[in-house]
Design a protein around this motif. Structure first.
Motif, PDB file in Angstrom:
ATOM      1  N   GLU A 256     -24.096 -41.518  -0.421  1.00 41.25           N
ATOM      2  CA  GLU A 256     -24.397 -41.964   0.954  1.00 41.25           C
ATOM      3  C   GLU A 256     -23.503 -41.236   1.961  1.00 41.25           C
ATOM      4  O   GLU A 256     -23.982 -40.761   3.006  1.00 41.25           O
ATOM      5  CB  GLU A 256     -24.130 -43.469   1.073  1.00 41.25           C
ATOM      6  N   ASN A 257     -22.215 -41.176   1.655  1.00 43.06           N
ATOM      7  CA  ASN A 257     -21.264 -40.518   2.566  1.00 43.06           C
ATOM      8  C   ASN A 257     -21.611 -39.046   2.751  1.00 43.06           C
ATOM      9  O   ASN A 257     -21.544 -38.517   3.868  1.00 43.06           O
ATOM     10  CB  ASN A 257     -19.833 -40.650   2.037  1.00 43.06           C
ATOM     11  N   ALA A 258     -21.971 -38.385   1.649  1.00 45.83           N
ATOM     12  CA  ALA A 258     -22.315 -36.956   1.729  1.00 45.83           C
ATOM     13  C   ALA A 258     -23.547 -36.774   2.616  1.00 45.83           C
ATOM     14  O   ALA A 258     -23.594 -35.867   3.458  1.00 45.83           O
ATOM     15  CB  ALA A 258     -22.580 -36.407   0.335  1.00 45.83           C
ATOM     16  N   LEU A 259     -24.520 -37.659   2.469  1.00 48.31           N
ATOM     17  CA  LEU A 259     -25.730 -37.554   3.299  1.00 48.31           C
ATOM     18  C   LEU A 259     -25.396 -37.821   4.765  1.00 48.31           C
ATOM     19  O   LEU A 259     -25.946 -37.179   5.668  1.00 48.31           O
ATOM     20  CB  LEU A 259     -26.783 -38.545   2.792  1.00 48.31           C
ATOM     21  N   SER A 260     -24.502 -38.776   4.987  1.00 50.60           N
ATOM     22  CA  SER A 260     -24.041 -39.054   6.354  1.00 50.60           C
ATOM     23  C   SER A 260     -23.406 -37.819   6.978  1.00 50.60           C
ATOM     24  O   SER A 260     -23.555 -37.572   8.179  1.00 50.60           O
ATOM     25  CB  SER A 260     -22.963 -40.131   6.297  1.00 50.60           C
ATOM     26  N   ASP A 261     -22.691 -37.068   6.153  1.00 51.73           N
ATOM     27  CA  ASP A 261     -22.025 -35.844   6.637  1.00 51.73           C
ATOM     28  C   ASP A 261     -22.956 -34.630   6.613  1.00 51.73           C
ATOM     29  O   ASP A 261     -22.479 -33.490   6.735  1.00 51.73           O
ATOM     30  CB  ASP A 261     -20.781 -35.552   5.770  1.00 51.73           C
ATOM     31  N   LYS A 262     -24.249 -34.894   6.393  1.00 51.98           N
ATOM     32  CA  LYS A 262     -25.281 -33.826   6.353  1.00 51.98           C
ATOM     33  C   LYS A 262     -25.070 -32.822   5.217  1.00 51.98           C
ATOM     34  O   LYS A 262     -25.538 -31.693   5.291  1.00 51.98           O
ATOM     35  CB  LYS A 262     -25.334 -33.052   7.695  1.00 51.98           C
ATOM     36  N   LYS A 263     -24.355 -33.238   4.188  1.00 49.03           N
ATOM     37  CA  LYS A 263     -24.216 -32.359   3.011  1.00 49.03           C
ATOM     38  C   LYS A 263     -25.356 -32.710   2.050  1.00 49.03           C
ATOM     39  O   LYS A 263     -25.164 -33.445   1.057  1.00 49.03           O
ATOM     40  CB  LYS A 263     -22.847 -32.575   2.355  1.00 49.03           C
ATOM     41  N   ILE A 264     -26.521 -32.182   2.379  1.00 51.52           N
ATOM     42  CA  ILE A 264     -27.753 -32.625   1.722  1.00 51.52           C
ATOM     43  C   ILE A 264     -27.754 -32.331   0.208  1.00 51.52           C
ATOM     44  O   ILE A 264     -28.041 -33.233  -0.589  1.00 51.52           O
ATOM     45  CB  ILE A 264     -28.994 -31.954   2.378  1.00 51.52           C
ATOM     46  N   ASP A 265     -27.431 -31.098  -0.144  1.00 50.40           N
ATOM     47  CA  ASP A 265     -27.492 -30.723  -1.563  1.00 50.40           C
ATOM     48  C   ASP A 265     -26.512 -31.543  -2.393  1.00 50.40           C
ATOM     49  O   ASP A 265     -26.845 -32.019  -3.481  1.00 50.40           O
ATOM     50  CB  ASP A 265     -27.198 -29.222  -1.737  1.00 50.40           C
ATOM     51  N   GLU A 266     -25.314 -31.715  -1.834  1.00 52.44           N
ATOM     52  CA  GLU A 266     -24.292 -32.498  -2.535  1.00 52.44           C
ATOM     53  C   GLU A 266     -24.757 -33.953  -2.690  1.00 52.44           C
ATOM     54  O   GLU A 266     -24.594 -34.553  -3.753  1.00 52.44           O
ATOM     55  CB  GLU A 266     -22.990 -32.441  -1.736  1.00 52.44           C
ATOM     56  N   ALA A 267     -25.368 -34.484  -1.620  1.00 47.12           N
ATOM     57  CA  ALA A 267     -25.849 -35.874  -1.656  1.00 47.12           C
ATOM     58  C   ALA A 267     -26.917 -36.031  -2.736  1.00 47.12           C
ATOM     59  O   ALA A 267     -26.903 -37.014  -3.494  1.00 47.12           O
ATOM     60  CB  ALA A 267     -26.416 -36.262  -0.298  1.00 47.12           C
ATOM     61  N   LYS A 268     -27.825 -35.063  -2.810  1.00 51.67           N
ATOM     62  CA  LYS A 268     -28.905 -35.153  -3.804  1.00 51.67           C
ATOM     63  C   LYS A 268     -28.330 -35.114  -5.222  1.00 51.67           C
ATOM     64  O   LYS A 268     -28.742 -35.886  -6.088  1.00 51.67           O
ATOM     65  CB  LYS A 268     -29.904 -34.010  -3.612  1.00 51.67           C
ATOM     66  N   LYS A 269     -27.366 -34.242  -5.413  1.00 52.42           N
ATOM     67  CA  LYS A 269     -26.746 -34.093  -6.738  1.00 52.42           C
ATOM     68  C   LYS A 269     -26.023 -35.401  -7.126  1.00 52.42           C
ATOM     69  O   LYS A 269     -26.172 -35.902  -8.238  1.00 52.42           O
ATOM     70  CB  LYS A 269     -25.759 -32.928  -6.688  1.00 52.42           C
ATOM     71  N   LEU A 270     -25.267 -35.930  -6.178  1.00 56.08           N
ATOM     72  CA  LEU A 270     -24.509 -37.156  -6.453  1.00 56.08           C
ATOM     73  C   LEU A 270     -25.441 -38.339  -6.691  1.00 56.08           C
ATOM     74  O   LEU A 270     -25.198 -39.179  -7.568  1.00 56.08           O
ATOM     75  CB  LEU A 270     -23.573 -37.470  -5.276  1.00 56.08           C
ATOM     76  N   TYR A 271     -26.520 -38.390  -5.907  1.00 59.14           N
ATOM     77  CA  TYR A 271     -27.441 -39.514  -6.085  1.00 59.14           C
ATOM     78  C   TYR A 271     -28.104 -39.444  -7.459  1.00 59.14           C
ATOM     79  O   TYR A 271     -28.275 -40.464  -8.133  1.00 59.14           O
ATOM     80  CB  TYR A 271     -28.510 -39.564  -4.982  1.00 59.14           C
ATOM     81  N   GLU A 272     -28.480 -38.223  -7.862  1.00 56.99           N
ATOM     82  CA  GLU A 272     -29.116 -38.082  -9.181  1.00 56.99           C
ATOM     83  C   GLU A 272     -28.156 -38.498 -10.295  1.00 56.99           C
ATOM     84  O   GLU A 272     -28.555 -39.118 -11.283  1.00 56.99           O
ATOM     85  CB  GLU A 272     -29.618 -36.645  -9.374  1.00 56.99           C
ATOM     86  N   GLU A 273     -26.889 -38.187 -10.098  1.00 55.12           N
ATOM     87  CA  GLU A 273     -25.873 -38.603 -11.069  1.00 55.12           C
ATOM     88  C   GLU A 273     -25.787 -40.140 -11.117  1.00 55.12           C
ATOM     89  O   GLU A 273     -25.726 -40.740 -12.180  1.00 55.12           O
ATOM     90  CB  GLU A 273     -24.525 -38.041 -10.608  1.00 55.12           C
ATOM     91  N   PHE A 274     -25.793 -40.727  -9.930  1.00 57.00           N
ATOM     92  CA  PHE A 274     -25.756 -42.195  -9.833  1.00 57.00           C
ATOM     93  C   PHE A 274     -26.987 -42.803 -10.512  1.00 57.00           C
ATOM     94  O   PHE A 274     -26.886 -43.782 -11.256  1.00 57.00           O
ATOM     95  CB  PHE A 274     -25.711 -42.612  -8.352  1.00 57.00           C
ATOM     96  N   TYR A 275     -28.136 -42.203 -10.240  1.00 52.67           N
ATOM     97  CA  TYR A 275     -29.414 -42.688 -10.767  1.00 52.67           C
ATOM     98  C   TYR A 275     -29.375 -42.710 -12.304  1.00 52.67           C
ATOM     99  O   TYR A 275     -29.749 -43.691 -12.940  1.00 52.67           O
ATOM    100  CB  TYR A 275     -30.516 -41.757 -10.250  1.00 52.67           C
ATOM    101  N   LEU A 276     -28.874 -41.619 -12.873  1.00 52.74           N
ATOM    102  CA  LEU A 276     -28.798 -41.526 -14.339  1.00 52.74           C
ATOM    103  C   LEU A 276     -27.805 -42.533 -14.906  1.00 52.74           C
ATOM    104  O   LEU A 276     -28.089 -43.228 -15.879  1.00 52.74           O
ATOM    105  CB  LEU A 276     -28.359 -40.116 -14.748  1.00 52.74           C
TER     106      LEU A 276
END
Lengths: 148, 423
Positions: A21-41
């Protein structure tokens, strides 16, 4: 034993989610997607640990088939649906939707975790008594899902 | 006991909303009182002042807290309230009648209204105790639950003493111990009920919703013990007419300062950084609590009555800030939750149920009201300004609640449910 292990896993999942969430807030889109996928798994793996090992063992030991474990499975379904919706929102670049769903997801997840930590895990610990350590080892060995 | 584990067992949305929706109504009455009689409201012990205090702590803060308890009980206590619709309807009706009668009795000085208030509030108290206490004292036990038990026992003691005083006002028979009873009544109300409940909710909510480090186990275990023992010592001191009763207040003040510092530290280092108006309310609330502690301490040293007025206003605003911050999360979540659980495809996301813009507006109205009200003990005319802004505040809160309820009803009526039927 189970309480500590599963509670720590809850915290790891929580932190991954807020980091995404924080990464997406900071507009770090790729990092946010990667972190979210990690969370999802990791969160799906957490649910799997419960549904495929912990709950089944608890049900066999106590004979409680339609009780708290069944309720938790139902909540897992609801949480999984929201996680899917957030994954879709991220992939479709609908970031407002991601944050919007994330808000209700977070409240629901925390209520769910609270109930497990305060009620269910202590019950499982009591039911497993001396076998708690073995169960933790079994849970640690459970394979995690493949990257998305 | 396992029913509490199910989200399906959450009470119907109307159970909680009926308490929340009443809150701005009493808020608007309070705002009108602030506009109409600022000087009387700022005179400690004046009937109008007592009316305003009860509007605030009973009509707004307690009404909101009891509504939230109906929701939280199944999650924290592990067992839902059976027949929540009927129980909440009865408790809400008794509370509403009781609070209206009590405030009317204070403002117009009508003895019979004190009797009506005694019967209605006493009825609400007994009814609430019979349904809530058995659930809270079940087999399940954890720190938050123990904190809730302590708060509710304090509420029951506060209310019992309140009913006794209302009966004595109504009958005109004032006992020799009236001052002691009144001091115990407000001490347990402010510290045992309001402060302890907020602290124990914070122990649970701050860590979970904002992803912060945990409060220490020492805090979770001992806060209720310290507040409880200090209040008990204070009663002994008051009844025995002993000196140094202020020591017990000071210990509680130190404890509350510790709570403010540890919570601020956690919120400032929280891991969840996404924009959230509820965080603003927490910061504002903690700041107001600190103002209340400092001004009360200054009052103990200097003895200026204006300082105790500021302390009381700041404490009330602290409780209101936390309540409004939490309502801004609870109401949209409940609308979303009930529609989602019913399977509606059109279930709106939380930020469209009460928009961030309107939540921010609520916050700025609140802050303006707070600043004006805090200066009012020195410039009484400012209370009139605070009343005008508070009118705006409670109108926005009412609008938020009405629009959320209408949206819920609209989706319920016109929405399409997910169907897994195979033709």
């Amino acid at each position: 034993m189970i309480l500590e292990f599963m509670r720590d896993d809850h915290r790891v999942c929580d932190e991954l989610f807020v980091t995404a969430e924080n990464a997406l807030s900071d507009k770090k889109i790729d990092e946010a997607k990667k972190l979210y996928e990690e969370f999802y798994l990791l969160t799906n793996h957490h649910f799997d640990m419960e549904e495929k090992q912990l709950f089944i063992t608890f049900e066999k030991r106590t004979g409680m088939m339609g009780g708290p474990t069944q309720m938790m499975r139902y909540e897992h379904q609801q949480l999984r649906a929201q996680m899917e919706a957030m994954l879709k929102a991220l992939r479709d670049d609908k970031y407002d939707d991601f944050f919007g769903i994330g808000e209700s997801f977070m409240i629901m997840l925390q209520q769910h975790n609270m109930k497990e930590e305060q009620m269910l895990y202590p019950m499982i610990d009591r039911a497993l008594s001396g076998d708690g350590e073995l169960m933790v080892e079994t849970l640690k060995e459970m394979p995690k899902g493949n990257p998305l | 006991m396992f029913n509490g584990l199910s989200l399906e067992q959450a009470p119907p949305i109307s159970v909680v909303l009926r308490f929340f929706i009443t809150l701005p109504i009493f808020g608007i009455v309070l705002a009108l009182l602030m506009i109409a009689a600022p000087d009387e409201l700022l005179t400690l012990g004046h009937w109008y002042s007592l009316g305003a205090i009860h509007l605030l702590f009973l009509g707004i803060v307690s009404m909101g807290m009891i509504g939230a308890l109906f929701q939280m009980q199944s999650v924290l206590g592990g067992a839902p309230i059976q027949n929540p619709h009927r129980h909440s309807l009865i408790i809400h009706a008794l509370l509403s009648v009781g609070i209206t009668a009590l405030v009317g009795a204070f403002v117009w000085n009508i003895p019979v209204l004190f009797m009506v208030a005694s019967i209605a509030l006493g009825g609400a108290l007994i009814y609430f105790a019979t349904i809530m206490l058995p659930l809270l004292f079940g087999t399940l036990s954890h720190d938050t639950l123990k904190g809730m038990r302590f708060s509710l026992l304090s509420l029951f003691l506060t209310a019992t003493l309140g009913v006794i005083m209302a009966v004595s006002y109504g009958s005109g028979v004032i006992s020799d111990h009236h001052i002691t009873v009144r001091t115990v009544h407000y001490s347990f109300g402010l510290m045992g009920w309001v402060a302890a409940l907020i602290i124990y909710v914070a122990f649970q909510v701050v860590e979970m919703f904002y992803v912060t480090t945990s409060y220490s186990d020492w805090c979770k275990t001992n806060v209720k013990r310290i507040i409880g023992s200090m209040l008990a010592f204070k009663i002994v001191g008051l009844v025995g007419n002993l000196p140094f009763v202020w020591v017990f207040d000071t210990v509680v003040a130190v404890l509350l300062t510790g709570f403010v510092v540890t919570t601020l530290k956690r919120l400032k280092t929280r891991k969840r950084r996404v924009g959230d108006v509820s965080i603003w309310f927490w910061f504002a609330g903690l700041g107001l609590l600190m103002i209340a502690i400092i001004t009360y301490g200054a009052f103990l040293v200097l003895g200026l009555s204006s300082l105790v007025s500021v302390a009381l206003i700041a404490f009330a605003l602290f409780a209101l800030a936390i309540l409004l911050g939490m309502m801004g999360k609870i109401v949209p979540f409940l609308v979303w939750f009930h529609l989602n659980a019913a399977g509606f495809m059109e279930t709106p996301i939380m930020s469209t149920i009460i928009s961030t813009k309107r939540l921010k507006l609520t916050f700025w109205f609140f802050i303006t009201t707070a600043l004006l009200a805090l200066m009012a003990p020195w410039y009484p005319w400012l209370l009139r300004g605070a009343g005008i802004v508070a009118l705006g505040l409670f109108t926005v809160i009412a609008t938020n609640l009405i629009m959320a309820t209408r949206l819920y009803a609209h989706v319920l009526k016109t929405g399409t449910k997910f169907s897994f039927d195979i033709p």
